[in-house]
Design a protein around this motif. Structure first.
Motif, PDB file in Angstrom:
ATOM      1  N   ALA A 163     -10.909  22.185 -16.884  1.00  0.00           N
ATOM      2  CA  ALA A 163     -10.556  20.838 -17.371  1.00  0.00           C
ATOM      3  C   ALA A 163     -11.772  20.096 -17.908  1.00  0.00           C
ATOM      4  CB  ALA A 163      -9.942  20.031 -16.228  1.00  0.00           C
ATOM      5  N   HIS A 164     -11.499  19.221 -18.880  1.00  0.00           N
ATOM      6  CA  HIS A 164     -12.544  18.353 -19.431  1.00  0.00           C
ATOM      7  C   HIS A 164     -12.672  17.131 -18.517  1.00  0.00           C
ATOM      8  CE1 HIS A 164     -14.747  15.840 -22.267  1.00  0.00           C
ATOM      9  NE2 HIS A 164     -15.048  16.954 -22.905  1.00  0.00           N
ATOM     10  N   PRO A 165     -13.903  16.635 -18.286  1.00  0.00           N
ATOM     11  CA  PRO A 165     -14.056  15.490 -17.367  1.00  0.00           C
ATOM     12  C   PRO A 165     -13.423  14.185 -17.857  1.00  0.00           C
ATOM     13  CG  PRO A 165     -16.158  16.056 -18.378  1.00  0.00           C
ATOM     14  CD  PRO A 165     -15.203  17.130 -18.767  1.00  0.00           C
ATOM     15  N   GLU A 166     -12.871  14.166 -19.070  1.00  0.00           N
ATOM     16  CA  GLU A 166     -12.135  12.977 -19.513  1.00  0.00           C
ATOM     17  C   GLU A 166     -10.740  12.934 -18.891  1.00  0.00           C
ATOM     18  OE1 GLU A 166     -12.103  13.146 -23.789  1.00  0.00           O
ATOM     19  OE2 GLU A 166     -14.253  12.836 -23.933  1.00  0.00           O
ATOM     20  N   CYS A 167     -10.335  14.022 -18.201  1.00  0.00           N
ATOM     21  CA  CYS A 167      -9.022  14.037 -17.542  1.00  0.00           C
ATOM     22  C   CYS A 167      -9.033  13.068 -16.362  1.00  0.00           C
ATOM     23  CB  CYS A 167      -8.704  15.438 -17.010  1.00  0.00           C
ATOM     24  SG  CYS A 167      -8.414  16.656 -18.298  1.00  0.00           S
ATOM     25  N   SER A 175     -17.751  20.101 -20.163  1.00  0.00           N
ATOM     26  CA  SER A 175     -17.607  19.732 -21.572  1.00  0.00           C
ATOM     27  C   SER A 175     -16.966  20.895 -22.330  1.00  0.00           C
ATOM     28  CB  SER A 175     -18.988  19.453 -22.168  1.00  0.00           C
ATOM     29  OG  SER A 175     -19.709  20.672 -22.277  1.00  0.00           O
ATOM     30  N   THR A 176     -16.644  20.680 -23.577  1.00  0.00           N
ATOM     31  CA  THR A 176     -16.023  21.744 -24.377  1.00  0.00           C
ATOM     32  C   THR A 176     -16.910  22.997 -24.362  1.00  0.00           C
ATOM     33  OG1 THR A 176     -16.960  20.606 -26.304  1.00  0.00           O
ATOM     34  CG2 THR A 176     -14.620  20.297 -25.899  1.00  0.00           C
ATOM     35  N   LYS A 177     -18.209  22.802 -24.567  1.00  0.00           N
ATOM     36  CA  LYS A 177     -19.123  23.949 -24.603  1.00  0.00           C
ATOM     37  C   LYS A 177     -19.197  24.620 -23.226  1.00  0.00           C
ATOM     38  CE  LYS A 177     -22.102  26.658 -26.451  1.00  0.00           C
ATOM     39  NZ  LYS A 177     -21.483  27.703 -27.261  1.00  0.00           N
ATOM     40  N   GLY A 179     -19.270  22.768 -32.760  1.00  0.00           N
ATOM     41  CA  GLY A 179     -19.859  22.543 -31.438  1.00  0.00           C
ATOM     42  C   GLY A 179     -19.275  21.363 -30.700  1.00  0.00           C
ATOM     43  N   ASP A 180     -19.892  21.071 -29.544  1.00  0.00           N
ATOM     44  CA  ASP A 180     -19.496  19.896 -28.767  1.00  0.00           C
ATOM     45  C   ASP A 180     -20.307  18.693 -29.266  1.00  0.00           C
ATOM     46  OD1 ASP A 180     -22.018  20.406 -27.729  1.00  0.00           O
ATOM     47  OD2 ASP A 180     -21.382  20.484 -25.641  1.00  0.00           O
ATOM     48  N   SER A 181     -20.046  17.538 -28.698  1.00  0.00           N
ATOM     49  CA  SER A 181     -20.697  16.317 -29.190  1.00  0.00           C
ATOM     50  C   SER A 181     -22.219  16.418 -29.127  1.00  0.00           C
ATOM     51  CB  SER A 181     -20.267  15.110 -28.360  1.00  0.00           C
ATOM     52  OG  SER A 181     -18.890  15.016 -28.340  1.00  0.00           O
ATOM     53  N   LEU A 182     -22.725  17.011 -28.054  1.00  0.00           N
ATOM     54  CA  LEU A 182     -24.175  17.085 -27.872  1.00  0.00           C
ATOM     55  C   LEU A 182     -24.815  17.987 -28.930  1.00  0.00           C
ATOM     56  CD1 LEU A 182     -26.662  16.336 -26.212  1.00  0.00           C
ATOM     57  CD2 LEU A 182     -26.131  18.195 -24.640  1.00  0.00           C
ATOM     58  N   ILE A 194     -21.176   8.937 -25.404  1.00  0.00           N
ATOM     59  CA  ILE A 194     -21.346   8.961 -26.868  1.00  0.00           C
ATOM     60  C   ILE A 194     -20.061   8.551 -27.613  1.00  0.00           C
ATOM     61  CG2 ILE A 194     -20.764  11.417 -27.195  1.00  0.00           C
ATOM     62  CD1 ILE A 194     -23.379  11.465 -29.056  1.00  0.00           C
ATOM     63  N   ASN A 195     -18.907   8.662 -26.928  1.00  0.00           N
ATOM     64  CA  ASN A 195     -17.627   8.262 -27.531  1.00  0.00           C
ATOM     65  C   ASN A 195     -17.498   6.734 -27.535  1.00  0.00           C
ATOM     66  OD1 ASN A 195     -17.416  10.996 -26.723  1.00  0.00           O
ATOM     67  ND2 ASN A 195     -15.194  10.899 -26.789  1.00  0.00           N
ATOM     68  N   CYS A 196     -18.349   6.090 -28.325  1.00  0.00           N
ATOM     69  CA  CYS A 196     -18.286   4.628 -28.461  1.00  0.00           C
ATOM     70  C   CYS A 196     -18.890   4.266 -29.816  1.00  0.00           C
ATOM     71  CB  CYS A 196     -19.062   3.950 -27.321  1.00  0.00           C
ATOM     72  SG  CYS A 196     -20.834   4.272 -27.330  1.00  0.00           S
ATOM     73  N   GLY A 217     -18.416  20.673 -37.602  1.00  0.00           N
ATOM     74  CA  GLY A 217     -17.042  20.541 -37.101  1.00  0.00           C
ATOM     75  C   GLY A 217     -16.992  20.528 -35.580  1.00  0.00           C
ATOM     76  N   HIS A 218     -16.168  19.647 -35.032  1.00  0.00           N
ATOM     77  CA  HIS A 218     -15.992  19.621 -33.574  1.00  0.00           C
ATOM     78  C   HIS A 218     -14.948  20.666 -33.175  1.00  0.00           C
ATOM     79  CE1 HIS A 218     -14.775  18.134 -29.563  1.00  0.00           C
ATOM     80  NE2 HIS A 218     -16.052  17.822 -29.481  1.00  0.00           N
ATOM     81  N   TYR A 219     -15.051  21.136 -31.927  1.00  0.00           N
ATOM     82  CA  TYR A 219     -14.116  22.145 -31.404  1.00  0.00           C
ATOM     83  C   TYR A 219     -12.651  21.697 -31.434  1.00  0.00           C
ATOM     84  CZ  TYR A 219     -18.026  24.800 -29.352  1.00  0.00           C
ATOM     85  OH  TYR A 219     -19.161  25.545 -29.159  1.00  0.00           O
ATOM     86  N   TYR A 220     -12.406  20.388 -31.548  1.00  0.00           N
ATOM     87  CA  TYR A 220     -11.019  19.908 -31.543  1.00  0.00           C
ATOM     88  C   TYR A 220     -10.423  19.807 -32.951  1.00  0.00           C
ATOM     89  CZ  TYR A 220     -11.826  18.324 -26.668  1.00  0.00           C
ATOM     90  OH  TYR A 220     -12.105  18.238 -25.331  1.00  0.00           O
ATOM     91  N   GLN A 221     -11.195  20.200 -33.953  1.00  0.00           N
ATOM     92  CA  GLN A 221     -10.670  20.124 -35.316  1.00  0.00           C
ATOM     93  C   GLN A 221      -9.596  21.185 -35.555  1.00  0.00           C
ATOM     94  OE1 GLN A 221     -11.833  17.799 -38.172  1.00  0.00           O
ATOM     95  NE2 GLN A 221     -11.711  16.913 -36.122  1.00  0.00           N
ATOM     96  N   PHE A 223     -17.020   8.015 -34.409  1.00  0.00           N
ATOM     97  CA  PHE A 223     -18.267   7.781 -33.661  1.00  0.00           C
ATOM     98  C   PHE A 223     -19.231   8.953 -33.823  1.00  0.00           C
ATOM     99  CE2 PHE A 223     -15.897  10.047 -30.286  1.00  0.00           C
ATOM    100  CZ  PHE A 223     -16.873  10.920 -29.815  1.00  0.00           C
ATOM    101  N   MET A 224     -18.708  10.154 -34.060  1.00  0.00           N
ATOM    102  CA  MET A 224     -19.565  11.329 -34.226  1.00  0.00           C
ATOM    103  C   MET A 224     -20.294  11.261 -35.571  1.00  0.00           C
ATOM    104  SD  MET A 224     -17.096  14.356 -32.892  1.00  0.00           S
ATOM    105  CE  MET A 224     -16.640  14.453 -31.170  1.00  0.00           C
ATOM    106  N   ALA A 225     -19.549  10.872 -36.618  1.00  0.00           N
ATOM    107  CA  ALA A 225     -20.155  10.764 -37.949  1.00  0.00           C
ATOM    108  C   ALA A 225     -21.192   9.641 -37.940  1.00  0.00           C
ATOM    109  CB  ALA A 225     -19.071  10.498 -38.983  1.00  0.00           C
ATOM    110  N   THR A 267     -23.456  12.560 -23.101  1.00  0.00           N
ATOM    111  CA  THR A 267     -22.244  13.259 -23.528  1.00  0.00           C
ATOM    112  C   THR A 267     -21.671  13.897 -22.267  1.00  0.00           C
ATOM    113  OG1 THR A 267     -23.226  15.423 -23.895  1.00  0.00           O
ATOM    114  CG2 THR A 267     -23.387  13.856 -25.725  1.00  0.00           C
ATOM    115  N   SER A 268     -20.500  14.516 -22.399  1.00  0.00           N
ATOM    116  CA  SER A 268     -19.941  15.164 -21.208  1.00  0.00           C
ATOM    117  C   SER A 268     -20.792  16.372 -20.829  1.00  0.00           C
ATOM    118  CB  SER A 268     -18.487  15.561 -21.445  1.00  0.00           C
ATOM    119  OG  SER A 268     -18.387  16.316 -22.620  1.00  0.00           O
ATOM    120  N   GLY A 269     -21.603  16.864 -21.786  1.00  0.00           N
ATOM    121  CA  GLY A 269     -22.441  18.028 -21.533  1.00  0.00           C
ATOM    122  C   GLY A 269     -23.717  17.712 -20.759  1.00  0.00           C
TER     123      GLY A 269
END
Ligand code: 13P
Ligand code: SF4
Length: 347
Positions: free
Chosen positions: A229-233, A246-248, A71-74, A145-147, A55-59, A95-97, A160-162
């Motif tokens: 803040a997350h670097p996607e901001c 990153s989230t982590k 966890g985070d994407s990494l 990785i978000n692609c 599960g991702h932290y945003y679930q 994309f994660m799955a 990843t952002s991590g």
């Protein structure tokens, strides 16, 4: 801000997705089970089928609670690579799955809702990206990785952002780079590393909609609270942040910090882990301040307990990919994991 107060255009996009998510949740009801019964059934099926739930932290909080690994994407990519389970149920976005399938093609990978996409993945289509790449033949391609797998297959290295900053820093300075699809993450890496990577024009609609002005208004009321803040901001928001990660990395920062409250500029799902790890600390979001309701990712929230139960019961929806696509997309992901180990980012 685009509007004086209330919602701007991007918020309206988020609201549409939230309504869509709600309608979808409603449509999928029908088992007549309570949440408690659903949880019991999920645990039973998980054991019976030798499945693991990532599960991702945003679930949704109830999904994080049932996940074997959050966890985070990494770290989720690493977990997907090392699992021994027969079935991976990926509670995150498509994309994660897909990444989990690429790293572990022998396992069955399920995603509770196939519509759980990502605005970044949607912004970058294979044909367009291939044409862009042809225009810059002397550039190496680093993709976030978000692609989609198709974009990964066109890339030399995934990040990843991590790990993005350290991976980019490890490359020779004269190396020309295309960075896709997140112009905010890419712009941030350009700024901290003084690089001039060529950026694809994609954004995470959730993080990009968060406004620096709104954060500064909250900061004025809570001057002792660091802004994380997350670097996607967007760049303006990142400029006013005390910590970007990153989230982590945000979770690590909060744990190590002496501060008692934090202004959080990222998706709300992560509040579950933040509160769990730091019971005495307070977290303020744009939503609490009523600055915007933009901090929920409707894609992430498409996965519900009900859909998770059905997914384990029916062993679908399943991620299916051709062997050729798996092979081509795997190369830059494995390179990322190898480089991350060499650089001491992961074990
Ligand atoms: P990380 O978990 O890698 O920080 O990614 C955040 C995100 O937006 C995933 O969709
Ligand atoms: Fe994509 Fe943004 Fe949602 Fe993450 S939060 S899945 S980057 S739209």
């Amino acid at each position: 801000m685009n509007g004086e107060k209330g919602y701007n255009k991007k918020d309206i996009g988020s609201i549409h997705l939230i309504i869509f998510s709600y309608l979808c949740t409603f449509k999928c009801k029908g088992t007549n089970m309570t949440n408690e019964q659903l949880k019991q059934e999920i645990l039973r099926l998980k054991k019976e089928n030798n499945a693991v739930i990532l599960g991702h932290y945003y679930q949704r909080h109830e999904i994080q609670e049932l996940s074997d690994y959050v966890g985070d994407s990494l770290s989720l990519a690493q977990e997907a690579q090392r699992t021994e389970a027969d079935i991976i149920v990926f509670c995150g976005v498509h994309f994660m799955a897909e990444t989990a399938k690429i790293l572990n093609p022998g396992r069955k990978v399920l995603l509770p809702d196939m519509e759980a996409s990502c605005s970044l993945a949607e912004s970058c289509k294979g044909e367009d990206f291939a044409a862009f790449k042809v225009q810059h033949p002397d550039h190496m391609v680093i993709s976030y990785i978000n692609c989609s797998a198709e974009i990964k297959a066109l890339s030399d290295l995934i990040c990843t952002s991590g790990n993005a900053e350290k991976l980019v820093r490890s490359l020779p300075e004269e190396q020309k780079i295309i960075f896709a699809p997140d112009k905010n993450l890419g712009g941030y890496i350009n700024q901290v590393t003084s690089r001039q990577m060529l950026l694809w024009n994609g954004v995470c609609t959730v993080h990009d909609a968060m406004q620096a002005e709104a954060i500064l208004k909250i900061k004025a009321e809570h001057p002792d609270a660091p802004v994380i803040a997350h670097p996607e901001c967007n760049a303006a928001l990142l400029q006013v942040a005390d910590f970007v990660g990153s989230t982590k990395a945000m979770l690590n920062y909060i744990k190590a910090s002496e501060a008692k409250k934090f202004i959080v500029a990222t998706e709300t799902g992560i509040l579950y882990e933040m509160k769990k790890e730091n019971p005495g600390k307070e977290f303020i979001t744009l939503r609490d301040d009523k600055s915007c309701a933009c901090d929920d990712c409707a894609y992430m929230k498409l996965n519900t307990l009900e859909k998770l139960y059905r997914c384990l019961r029916d062993e679908q929806p399943e991620i299916l990919m051709s062997a050729e696509m798996i092979e081509a997309a795997k190369r830059p992901i494995v390179r990322m994991l190898d480089m991350s180990r060499q650089l001491g980012i992961i074990k």
